[in-house]
Design a protein around this motif. Structure first.
Motif, mmCIF file in Angstrom:
data_model
loop_
_atom_site.group_PDB
_atom_site.id
_atom_site.type_symbol
_atom_site.label_atom_id
_atom_site.label_comp_id
_atom_site.label_asym_id
_atom_site.label_seq_id
_atom_site.Cartn_x
_atom_site.Cartn_y
_atom_site.Cartn_z
ATOM 1 N N THR A 187 89.983 39.392 94.498
ATOM 2 C CA THR A 187 89.851 39.316 95.947
ATOM 3 C C THR A 187 91.264 38.793 96.506
ATOM 4 O O THR A 187 92.329 38.758 95.829
ATOM 5 C CB THR A 187 89.079 37.888 96.222
ATOM 6 N N GLU A 188 91.338 38.593 97.788
ATOM 7 C CA GLU A 188 92.778 38.558 98.391
ATOM 8 C C GLU A 188 93.261 37.061 98.207
ATOM 9 O O GLU A 188 94.542 36.961 97.629
ATOM 10 C CB GLU A 188 92.512 38.078 99.976
ATOM 11 N N ILE A 189 92.431 36.117 97.765
ATOM 12 C CA ILE A 189 93.207 34.689 97.376
ATOM 13 C C ILE A 189 93.691 34.869 95.925
ATOM 14 O O ILE A 189 94.449 34.241 95.586
ATOM 15 C CB ILE A 189 91.988 33.657 97.384
ATOM 16 N N ARG A 232 100.116 36.656 91.998
ATOM 17 C CA ARG A 232 101.433 37.049 92.690
ATOM 18 C C ARG A 232 102.580 36.023 91.747
ATOM 19 O O ARG A 232 103.541 36.251 91.404
ATOM 20 C CB ARG A 232 101.549 36.999 94.047
ATOM 21 N N LEU A 284 94.517 37.647 94.353
ATOM 22 C CA LEU A 284 95.786 38.255 94.408
ATOM 23 C C LEU A 284 97.144 37.516 94.502
ATOM 24 O O LEU A 284 98.011 37.611 93.928
ATOM 25 C CB LEU A 284 95.707 39.524 95.472
ATOM 26 N N ARG A 285 96.808 36.451 95.635
ATOM 27 C CA ARG A 285 97.954 35.732 95.903
ATOM 28 C C ARG A 285 98.376 34.697 94.790
ATOM 29 O O ARG A 285 99.378 34.444 94.380
ATOM 30 C CB ARG A 285 97.606 34.723 96.913
ATOM 31 N N ARG A 315 102.501 47.359 94.953
ATOM 32 C CA ARG A 315 101.174 47.164 95.210
ATOM 33 C C ARG A 315 100.489 47.053 94.069
ATOM 34 O O ARG A 315 100.895 47.269 93.024
ATOM 35 C CB ARG A 315 100.743 48.522 96.297
#
Length: 361
Positions: free
Chosen positions: A165-167, A173, A169-170, A199
């Motif tokens: 999910t986007e969270i 990172r 992925l953060r 990406r």
């Protein structure tokens, strides 16, 4: 019965056989045997050579990276693994062991089809290297790390079969940034890399950075976090490191061990440094004047300052104060004379902390 010999014929044959065994009669010379030609000389056989070991060559997996370059990559990333493990342990506040397991050559298609789907497939730009690198993090390792970053434990749980999910992925990172930071340090003796994540993909089979038959170098790490183990793979295409193959040698980047300095090396270093130009600046005095007075200055004007004429002047070498000097003249030219050296003051951080704590107490 014509085939039967008579008694006289049998005795005649026996007598002839006895005469042949006894030799020629007296006074009769035996015929000399005909000379026999010696056998032709045979050529000397060449010495037996040791049998060479034959290694099968697979045209589907050509080895385009030399053995010396492979050893250099292995040595570099062994040190990288230790540093990355220490940094990851501090980030997760848990002991993480990072171990280099293999450095192999294979085709890009073999690498892609060996990965799980979905996975964390990071495409990395590494300037000035051509193309892109790939960092793959196995989901069996990734989700426990994310759970740890969110305050959970390191209990092994079945990995989720879904993209991040986007969270998430953060959070990932932070791991990749630490990976790139330590990788930049590991490569700094070979090349100054500018690393960044371009990406992140979940399906590796949809990413085609090089042709399927192109050779890549696969550097695999095994990470251990508590009871959880997983793989992290760094894929470097051959065309990215083809131009820097001469720099990937053990003699060009391995740090030189400390050895006692000899007198010859000191003299050689002194001769080379002795001719290096340096900037010397003497600060005569400091004062403050108005802009109007500055604009009105003419040749021969006198600017008064509060500095005593007998006070020493500071001589700066390359911007750093080094000596106390006195101004004068030498052979009709303005000159300075070194009076004393300036001792650099080093403040101990530990003493400052101790003093501050004692004052607060």
């Amino acid at each position: 019965m014509g085939d039967v010999l008579s008694q006289a014929e049998v005795e005649s044959l026996l007598n002839e056989a006895k005469a042949a065994q006894a030799g020629p009669p007296a006074g009769v010379e035996a015929a000399a045997p005909e000379p026999v030609a010696p056998p032709p000389p045979t050529a000397k056989a060449p010495p037996m050579r040791p049998r060479e070991k034959i290694t099968p060559y697979d045209f589907k997996r050509p080895e385009r990276v030399g053995k010396e370059q492979m050893r250099a990559l292995q040595t570099m990333h062994e040190g990288f693994g230790r540093n990355f493990g220490a940094g990851l342990s501090a980030l997760l506040r848990s002991i993480v062991e990072v171990k280099l397991t293999s450095v192999d050559q294979l085709t890009y298609s073999e690498f892609v089809f060996s990965l799980e789907n979905p996975t964390c497939f990071n495409l990395i730009t590494a300037k000035p290297l051509e193309g892109q690198l790939i960092l793959d993090i196995n989901p069996s390792l990734l989700f426990p790390i994310i759970d740890r970053l969110l305050g959970g434990g390191s209990t092994p749980t079945p990995p989720a079969r879904r993209p991040l999910t986007e969270i998430e992925l953060r959070l990932v990172r932070r791991i990749t940034d630490l990976f790139l930071q330590e990788m930049r340090r590991a490569w700094e003796n070979v090349l100054d890399l500018e690393l960044s994540v371009d990406r992140v993909e979940s399906n590796p089979q949809l990413v085609q950075i090089v042709p399927p038959n192109e050779v890549v170098v696969l550097i695999s790490f095994e990470l251990t976090l508590g009871n959880v183990r997983g793989m992290m793979n760094l894929c470097i295409p051959f065309n990215s490191i083809e131009r820097i193959g001469n720099k990937l040698s053990a003699n060009s980047w391995v740090a030189i061990s400390k050895r006692p300095v000899s007198a010859e090396s000191l003299q050689r270093l002194s001769d080379q440094v002795g001719n290096a130009p340096v900037e010397l600046i003497v600060d005569l005095a400091d004062t403050t004047i108005s802009t109007a007075d500055l604009l009105g200055l003419r040749v021969g004007d006198i600017v008064t300052t509060e500095k005593d004429i007998r006070a020493p002047l500071v001589l700066c070498v390359e911007g750093r104060p080094k000596f106390l000097t006195a101004i004068g003249a030498f052979k009709g030219r303005k000159a300075i004379r070194v009076v004393d050296a300036i001792e650099e003051q080093h403040v101990s951080i530990g003493e400052e902390i101790t003093t501050a704590v004692s004052e607060e107490a």
